[in-house]
Design an enzyme around this catalytic site. Structure first.
Site, PDB file in Angstrom:
ATOM      1  CG  ASP A  73      -1.812  -1.185   1.330  1.00  0.00           C
ATOM      2  OD1 ASP A  73      -1.830  -1.974   0.373  1.00  0.00           O
ATOM      3  OD2 ASP A  73      -2.489  -1.346   2.364  1.00  0.00           O
ATOM      4  CG  ASP A 112      -3.505   4.062  -0.137  1.00  0.00           C
ATOM      5  OD1 ASP A 112      -3.151   5.181   0.266  1.00  0.00           O
ATOM      6  OD2 ASP A 112      -4.259   3.303   0.515  1.00  0.00           O
ATOM      7  CG  HIS A 127      -5.502  -0.945  -1.829  1.00  0.00           C
ATOM      8  ND1 HIS A 127      -5.311  -1.359  -0.539  1.00  0.00           N
ATOM      9  CD2 HIS A 127      -5.251   0.404  -1.832  1.00  0.00           C
ATOM     10  CE1 HIS A 127      -4.963  -0.310   0.208  1.00  0.00           C
ATOM     11  NE2 HIS A 127      -4.921   0.770  -0.566  1.00  0.00           N
ATOM     12  CB  CYS A 170      -2.042  -6.766   0.566  1.00  0.00           C
ATOM     13  SG  CYS A 170      -3.547  -6.711  -0.400  1.00  0.00           S
TER      14      CYS A 170
HETATM   15  O1  DAV Z   1     -11.576  -6.334  -2.530  1.00  0.00           O
HETATM   16  O2  DAV Z   1     -11.578  -5.742  -0.483  1.00  0.00           O
HETATM   17  C1  DAV Z   1      -8.826  -5.264  -0.650  1.00  0.00           C
HETATM   18  C2  DAV Z   1      -7.467  -4.705  -0.875  1.00  0.00           C
HETATM   19  C3  DAV Z   1      -6.672  -4.767   0.358  1.00  0.00           C
HETATM   20  N1  DAV Z   1      -5.429  -4.038   0.289  1.00  0.00           N
HETATM   21  C4  DAV Z   1     -11.055  -5.748  -1.598  1.00  0.00           C
HETATM   22  C5  DAV Z   1      -9.748  -5.032  -1.800  1.00  0.00           C
END
Ligand code: DAV
Length: 395
Positions: free
Chosen positions: A125, A211, A262, A370
């Site tokens: 991130d 991010d 993200h 991640c």
């Molecule tokens: O689909 O909840 C989560 C990304 C986490 N960094 C989602 C994206």
């Protein structure tokens, strides 16, 4: 189309190949990576850019916890992060870990206060390697303002060891109240659905905000998702930073994702010509054409192993963490142990699939992609889109 293609980019700055920091895409053979750690992690505090929710069954009056996470929860996550480290090392990858810092400290800036910070589980991130450049993101939430600190000694060491490495920290936003749209949180799902093509989320356009995990790399083409954590000014900043170095920076949109944050559970490139896509969140039509016009294929991820309600109680991510895979090479992918449907699909596509348990990490913000930041992959900058001029913006 045959991949990869090498267009005439040798004269651009993008052709610089570096000895320590060198990663141009998401799939080339991995040589060095940073894996997060859970020490000192706190629950994510509510703030103007973030409203944590409880999953599954809750007791009447139960609220989202604050402050440090319990020692046993941290221990279980660390065991899985150590497991990922061991697996990567067994594949010959150099693994680095962040420095521990005290997240259970309030912050007070001229513009905001926040009761605690978050954690160093998800370097993805915060940092991204684009060729020989490391970019530290602005971040979008107050509790994450200083999240670059656990990685600074590593970045500094790379900068000392590699004279070609470029180290760039994006401008820090104020994170003042006016940077956020409070009314975003008041909209019900029907209203959000009606406004999906506005792409207006909880951050305004007043400041540069992104991010790093909203970015995905495919050689000369860099795709950035407009989201709750990345605004149009953030994408403009990335474009102005990277295009003079020979990259094409594209904004991408997934209108049916009403809470986008993200890109790595939505649009996951696996190898040249192939993207793992999220069946609930198709990419905007004109943006899809950029890929199909250049011979790329999309394959939808299969149903995840759990529903959203079956995700860990304090996890803020969706069940689509299933597709948050980490590529070790164009033909080798690490996948979470319980995601059998995805494992089968990847094997059918010709991948060698390595599996590892990782669900205890989920409530710390993500899965395998991640929780990592790739620093060096074998290979250079390729043009997988035939010297195209880029996506024709249909907005
Ligand atoms: O689909 O909840 C989560 C990304 C986490 N960094 C989602 C994206």
């Amino acid at each position: 189309m045959i991949f990869p293609t090498s267009a005439s980019i040798d004269e651009s700055a993008a052709a610089v190949s570096s000895s320590v920091v060198n990663a141009w895409n998401e799939w080339d053979p991995l040589e060095e990576i940073v894996v997060g750690r859970a020490d000192g992690a706190c629950y994510d505090p509510a703030e103007p850019g973030y409203r944590p929710i409880l999953r599954g069954l809750t007791q009447p009056g139960e609220v989202f916890p604050t402050g440090p996470k319990p020692a046993d929860v941290i221990k279980r996550a660390n065991e899985e992060l150590d497991g990922l480290t061991a697996l990567l090392e067994s594949q010959g990858v150099v693994v680095r870990r962040p420095d521990p810092i005290e997240f259970d400290r309030s912050l007070s800036s001229p513009e905001f206060t926040v009761d605690s910070q978050y954690c160093s589980v998800c370097p993805r991130d915060v940092l991204i390697t684009v060729g020989n450049q490391v970019i530290e993101a602005t971040m979008s939430r107050r509790a994450r303002f200083f999240e670059y600190l656990p990685y600074r000694s590593i970045v500094r060491e790379y900068w000392d060891r590699d004279s070609e490495m470029i180290w760039t920290a994006a401008p820090k936003p104020s994170m003042a109240d006016h940077m956020y749209r409070k009314e975003f949180w008041e909209l019900d799902v029907d209203e959000r659905y009606a406004r999906m093509h506005d792409f207006e989320f909880c951050v305004t356009q007043d400041e540069v905000v992104f991010d790093a995990a909203d970015i995905t790399r495919m050689g000369r083409d860099i795709f950035v998702q407009e989201s709750m954590t990345t605004n149009r000014a953030g994408i403009r900043w990335l474009r102005r930073e990277l295009e003079p170095r020979g990259f094409r920076v594209h904004a991408v949109h997934f209108p049916l994702d009403l809470f986008p944050s993200h890109i790595d559970c939505t649009f996951v490139p696996l190898r040249p010509g192939l993207v793992l896509t999220n069946p609930d969140r198709p990419i905007k039509e004109n943006e899809a054409e950029y890929f199909s016009d250049h011979g790329w294929q999309f394959v939808d991820a299969p149903e995840a192993s759990s529903t959203n309600d079956q995700m860990p109680k304090y996890c803020q991510s969706s069940r689509w963490l299933s597709m948050n895979v980490l590529s070790v090479a164009p033909e080798t992918v690490i996948c979470e142990e319980s995601e059998k449907n995805l494992q089968r699909l990847l094997e059918a596509l010709g991948f060698n699939v390595l599996v590892i348990p990782f669900r205890s990490v989920y409530e710390f913000g993500g899965s395998l992609h991640c929780a990592t930041w790739d620093v060096r992959r074998t290979g250079g900058c390729e043009d997988y889109f035939d010297g195209s001029v880029g996506i024709v913006d249909g907005r």
